[in-house]
Design a protein around this motif. Structure first.
Motif, PDB file in Angstrom:
ATOM      1  N   GLN A 100     -31.573  -7.723   1.997  1.00 35.45           N
ATOM      2  CA  GLN A 100     -32.880  -8.479   1.760  1.00 35.45           C
ATOM      3  C   GLN A 100     -33.964  -7.664   2.294  1.00 35.45           C
ATOM      4  OE1 GLN A 100     -32.501 -12.462   3.151  1.00 35.45           O
ATOM      5  NE2 GLN A 100     -34.724 -12.749   2.662  1.00 35.45           N
ATOM      6  N   GLN A 103     -34.916  -4.984  -0.076  1.00 32.42           N
ATOM      7  CA  GLN A 103     -35.607  -5.694  -1.413  1.00 32.42           C
ATOM      8  C   GLN A 103     -37.144  -6.038  -0.807  1.00 32.42           C
ATOM      9  OE1 GLN A 103     -32.778  -8.909  -2.377  1.00 32.42           O
ATOM     10  NE2 GLN A 103     -32.335  -7.906  -4.102  1.00 32.42           N
ATOM     11  N   TRP A 106     -38.939  -2.289  -0.055  1.00 32.62           N
ATOM     12  CA  TRP A 106     -38.840  -1.165  -0.634  1.00 32.62           C
ATOM     13  C   TRP A 106     -39.722  -0.081  -1.144  1.00 32.62           C
ATOM     14  CZ3 TRP A 106     -34.878   1.883  -0.948  1.00 32.62           C
ATOM     15  CH2 TRP A 106     -34.676   3.109  -1.831  1.00 32.62           C
TER      16      TRP A 106
END
Length: 221
Positions: A100, A103, A106
């Motif tokens: 997570q 994400q 990034w």
């Protein structure tokens, strides 16, 4: 089993988001510090791999430039693997992140990973990014379970009995081996820790990438 390689971490440890600091005892002696439960689990996995010869925590600091600014990145762990077929030992530099977090961050993290990849290529190393999806596997659970049997008191008589019966049976299961070696359940239960000890030492083979049960196929390594 891995040993602790020489060299101090290149930066002071701090608590990460979702992280807790701690120490991991290595099978060959020494301890490594970790900044998160995920980093701890990676160290346990590497320590239990039979072809990992050394592990170092936060081994290098990588300086790089991004958007005109000088930045620094310190990957979590370096592992040195045994040489194979006359080649030099393989070295892998690891960074761990929860999926997570990758994400969500990034765009921010990608430049440092790119710098680490370049750094490793220059040295013939490999940079590897790991999340819980690659780390928290049946192998980790088996490693956590079996590592506890590496330090138990040796019992040559029990181990000898199990190995004798093993040679007679060939590939079998823990349940079948114990039943063949001992008639009564109490003796079987007393012998079981030494069977797990031999599995942990790789004297007895098993597929460690599958859940380990009393019905798992085991063989003489």
């Amino acid at each position: 089993m891995a040993r602790l390689a020489s060299g101090a971490p290149v930066r002071t440890f701090r608590v990460k988001k979702r992280g807790v600091t701690g120490k991991v005892q290595l099978s060959e002696g020494g301890r490594l510090r970790s900044e998160s439960t995920l980093e701890r689990d990676l160290i346990i996995t590497l320590d239990f791999h039979s072809d990992v010869r050394a592990v170092i925590e936060q081994p290098v600091r990588i300086d790089y430039e991004h958007e005109g600014q000088r930045r620094r990145f310190t990957p979590d762990v370096l592992a040195e693997f045994d040489a194979v077929g006359g080649h030099a030992p393989r070295i892998v530099l690891y960074e761990v992140k929860f999926h997570q977090e990758l994400q969500e961050r990034w765009g921010e993290l990608r430049p440092r990973f790119k710098a680490a990849t370049h750094y490793c290529r220059q040295r013939g190393w490999r940079f590897k990014l790991m999340t819980e999806r690659q780390i928290r596997t049946p192998f980790l659970k088996n490693a956590q379970f079996l590592r506890g049997y590496l330090g138990i008191r040796d019992d040559p008589v029990t181990r000898g009995q199990l190995l004798y019966m093993f040679r007679a049976l060939g590939p079998t299961t823990p349940q079948a081996l114990l039943a063949a070696a001992y008639w009564d359940e109490q003796s079987q239960m007393k012998a079981l820790p030494y069977l797990w000890q031999m599995v942990a030492e790789r004297v007895v083979g098993v597929d460690l990438h599958q859940p380990l049960t009393m019905a798992s196929t085991i063989w003489m390594d």
